[in-house]
Design an enzyme around this catalytic site. Sequence first.
Site, PDB file in Angstrom:
ATOM      1  N   GLY A 240      -5.239   0.503   0.251  1.00  0.00           N
ATOM      2  CA  GLY A 240      -5.892  -0.546   0.955  1.00  0.00           C
ATOM      3  C   GLY A 240      -7.205   0.074   1.929  1.00  0.00           C
ATOM      4  N   ILE A 467       1.055   1.117   1.653  1.00  0.00           N
ATOM      5  CA  ILE A 467      -0.068   1.200   0.756  1.00  0.00           C
ATOM      6  C   ILE A 467      -0.418   2.487   0.018  1.00  0.00           C
ATOM      7  CG2 ILE A 467      -1.011  -0.761   2.433  1.00  0.00           C
ATOM      8  CD1 ILE A 467      -2.792   1.604   3.760  1.00  0.00           C
ATOM      9  N   ASN A 617       7.478  13.623   7.624  1.00  0.00           N
ATOM     10  CA  ASN A 617       7.766  14.174   6.233  1.00  0.00           C
ATOM     11  C   ASN A 617       6.352  14.831   6.034  1.00  0.00           C
ATOM     12  OD1 ASN A 617       7.504  14.411   3.422  1.00  0.00           O
ATOM     13  ND2 ASN A 617       8.676  12.691   3.274  1.00  0.00           N
ATOM     14  N   PRO A 618       6.427  16.150   5.746  1.00  0.00           N
ATOM     15  CA  PRO A 618       5.277  16.947   5.755  1.00  0.00           C
ATOM     16  C   PRO A 618       4.500  16.812   4.327  1.00  0.00           C
ATOM     17  CG  PRO A 618       7.010  18.316   6.753  1.00  0.00           C
ATOM     18  CD  PRO A 618       7.554  17.034   6.253  1.00  0.00           C
ATOM     19  N   LYS A 687       3.076  10.524  15.668  1.00  0.00           N
ATOM     20  CA  LYS A 687       1.565   9.746  15.995  1.00  0.00           C
ATOM     21  C   LYS A 687       1.311   9.362  14.416  1.00  0.00           C
ATOM     22  CE  LYS A 687       0.116  12.594  19.708  1.00  0.00           C
ATOM     23  NZ  LYS A 687      -0.659  12.857  20.543  1.00  0.00           N
ATOM     24  N   GLU A 691      -5.543   8.701   9.062  1.00  0.00           N
ATOM     25  CA  GLU A 691      -6.811   8.467   9.538  1.00  0.00           C
ATOM     26  C   GLU A 691      -7.548   9.825  10.012  1.00  0.00           C
ATOM     27  OE1 GLU A 691      -7.159   3.650   9.457  1.00  0.00           O
ATOM     28  OE2 GLU A 691      -7.242   4.635  11.307  1.00  0.00           O
TER      29      GLU A 691
END
Length: 731
Positions: A240, A467, A617-618, A687, A691
Site C-alpha cells: 500500500g 499490507i 517480532n524482530p 512503537k 516508516e
Amino acid sequence: MKFDTPATTNPIDQLKVIGKPTDRIEGPLKTSGQAPYAYEQHQAVANQAYGFMVGSAIAKGRISHIDLDAAEAAPGVLAIVTAANAGKLGKGKYNSAPLLAGPEVQHYHQAVALVVAETFEQARAAAQLVKVDYVAAKGEFELANVRDQGVEDDELPDVTHGDFDSAFAAAPVKFDQTYTTPDQSHAMMEPHATLAAWKGDHLTLWTSNQMIAWSVGDVATTLGLPKENVRLISPYIGGGFGGKLFIRADAILAALGARLANRPVKVALARPQMANNTTHRPATIQRIRLGATADGKLSAIAHEGWSGNLKDGKVEVAAQPSQLLYAGENRRVTMRRAPLDLPEGNSMRAPGEAPGLMALEIAMDEMAEQLKLDPIQFRILNDTQVDPVKTERPFSQRRLIECLQTGAEKFGWNQRNATPGSRREGRWLIGMGVAAAFRNNLLLKSGARVRLERDGKVTVETDMTDIGTGSYTIIAQTAAEMMGVNLADVSVHLGDSSFPVSSGSGGQFGGNCSTAGVYAACMKLREAVAGKLGMSGSDIEFTDGQVRAGGKALPLRDAAKNGVIEAEDSIEFADLAKQYQQSTFGAHFVEVAVDAATGEVRVRRMLAVCAAGRILNPKAARSQVIGAMTMGVGAALMEELAVDKRLGFFVNHDLAGYEVPVHADIPHQEVIFLDETDPISSPMKAKGVGELGICGVSAAVANAIYNATGARVRDYPITLDKILDSLPEMI
Ligand code: MOS
C-alpha cells in the site's frame, strides 16, 4: 480500555511469544498462491463480469461529448458507466477530486468511463472504442512556477519559536540552501483492485485497502448509501505504502458497474493507469537555514517548504521534522500548499518526514562540514530530550545519540576520511554517509474481538489490515501471549468491516495500535475466563494453556467447554500523547562506490540502527526496515515521476519507466534494534518501524556520494548527470 497512565508490568511482558522472530503465519498461503487478493476473489460470488477503466486524456477542462456507440456494439459488452448514468455522486472525505469525472476533469487519467464486459479482454478492447471529446483548459503543472501562490495549510500550521531572523543574523556560522524532491509513486506490487456485488441496496466490496473504516465511510458518502449498507473485505493486500489509505476509482467504478450491469463486477487498474489515476507523493521545494555558534550549537533553524496539489488536496508536511529533531532556541517551520493541476498528491510512506529528512539531513551534513565537525558529533551536540518548541514536553524515549554511536561503531565510521574524494579503489571512489532517522509515533483508537473456542483455541477478529507488514503474525503473537496458548492455536481474521474498527494500517501506527487493541480485548476475555473458572487474584497467570492463581491451576479450555466465550474492547489513547512527545529514532549509515569516469553510483553497504520501543517480532520488523531502506535508495538514486509540463501528466507511468531498486542495487543491509520498551506508548510498549526505516536513508546516500566524490547534489534523484561535472579529474 483507556490508556492513560504509563504501562507497568503486564501479561505481554511474559515474552514467551511476543518479541520472537516468528515466521509469518499467513506466509504459506501467500507463497502457495492461496491467499486471495482482491482481483482473485474468484470464489467470493458467482457470475463475475470485468470492468476496464477509461482515463481522461486531458489534465484539466471538461468533457464535451462521449460517443459510446462503437464500444456498446463491441463483443461481450454489458454496460458502460459514465457520469451521465452514474447518478449523483458525493465526494469522500479522503479524496480531493471526484473518482469519476464529468463534465469537469480535474486531472489526467481521472476516470471518465468504465466498460463492463463478459471477459477482461473484451472490456479492455471495448474501452479503446470509447470516444471522448474534451475542451481542455490551461493548467499549471510546475511547482516552481506557483510556489509563491502557496498558502498555509491546516496540516502544518506555521511553527515559530523565539526570533529566527535576529538569531540567524547574529549567528557566527550560517548556512542557507534549497533542496528539491520529485513526485514519487508508491509502485506497490498489487494494483488497486475491487470486486463489487450488490444485494438489493447492500453493497459488498472485496478490495485492497489499508483503512477499512475510513473507506466504508467514503464509499457510503460517494454512493449516497447508509454506512450500514456497505461492507468492505480486504484480507490480503499486496502493498500500500499510503496509496491505499482510501478508496480509489476501482472501488467506485466496480460498484457503479455492478449496479448498471446487474451482476458482480471486478475492476483492477492497469499498471499504466496507476501513476496518474491514483495518488502520489508530491514534489517539494525546501529551503533550510541554520545558524550556529562557532562550536556547533544550533541557535537558529528555519525550514520552509512548498508543495503543490489540487485545490482540495493537502500539503506534503516536509518541514515538519525540523520542529522536533534538533535543539535550538529560535525556529521557523512552514509549509505552503500551491495550486497544481497534476493528479492528486497524498501520503506515501512517512509522509512529511521522508522528503523532509531528504533535505534536512543533507543540510546537517553540509553544516557539520562548515563547522569542521564530524556529522555524528554535530548531531549529538544538538540533541534534545524535550520538544524544542514546547519545552515542558519531554520525549517519551529518545535514543538518537545511542543509535548514532552504535551505528558508528558497527559500521566502522572511523574508517571514513572527512575529505571528499580521498578514498579510491581502482575506478571506484568510495564514501560513507550518515543521517538521523526520525518519525513520529501516532496513536489511533483500535478495537478487536477475541473468542475462546470450545476446543481451547483462540480467534481474533478486527478490521485491521495486513499490507505485507506482518499484522496477522504480531496479532496472533499478542493473543497467544495474553491467553497463554501456542501461536498455532490462534486464528486471526482481518480486513472485514463486519469486525471491530481498528487503527488500520498507516503512518506506522498499525503495529502498536492494533496489537494494543487486541491486548485490551484479551484483558476482557481473561476476566471472563477467570470468572467462569472461579479464579481471581492479582497473581493470575495465563500460560502454557493453563490459568493459574493462588496456587491453583486449571486448563484454559475448561472455561469454554460449555460454550464459546467472547470479548470485545478497544484501546483508546488519552492524555499521554499530549504530555509526552512520542517519536521513533534511528541512524542510517551508507557506503557507496561511485564510478570516477561515469558517475554511476553503487550502494555497497547499509546499516540502520532503530530505537522504536519494543520490537514485537524482530523478523517482521527487520523486513519492514530493509524494505524501507531499499525504498530510500530508490528515492535517492532513481525514483521520479517525470512531469509533462505542457500536458500535465506523469510520463513514466509504468514500472519500465518508473525505476525502483532491484536486488542487484542493494548488496548488503543490516538492521540493529536497540533493546527498549516505551511504556508511554501503549500497553504493548511498542512503537512503529515501518516508516522510520525510510526516514533519512536518501540523505545518507547523498552524503555518502558527497564524501566519495565532492559532488553535493541537492536535487533528487541523484542521477549521474548531476554528478558528472563534479567528479575529480581522471589521472
Ligand atoms: Mo502510510 S503513507 O500512512 O500508509
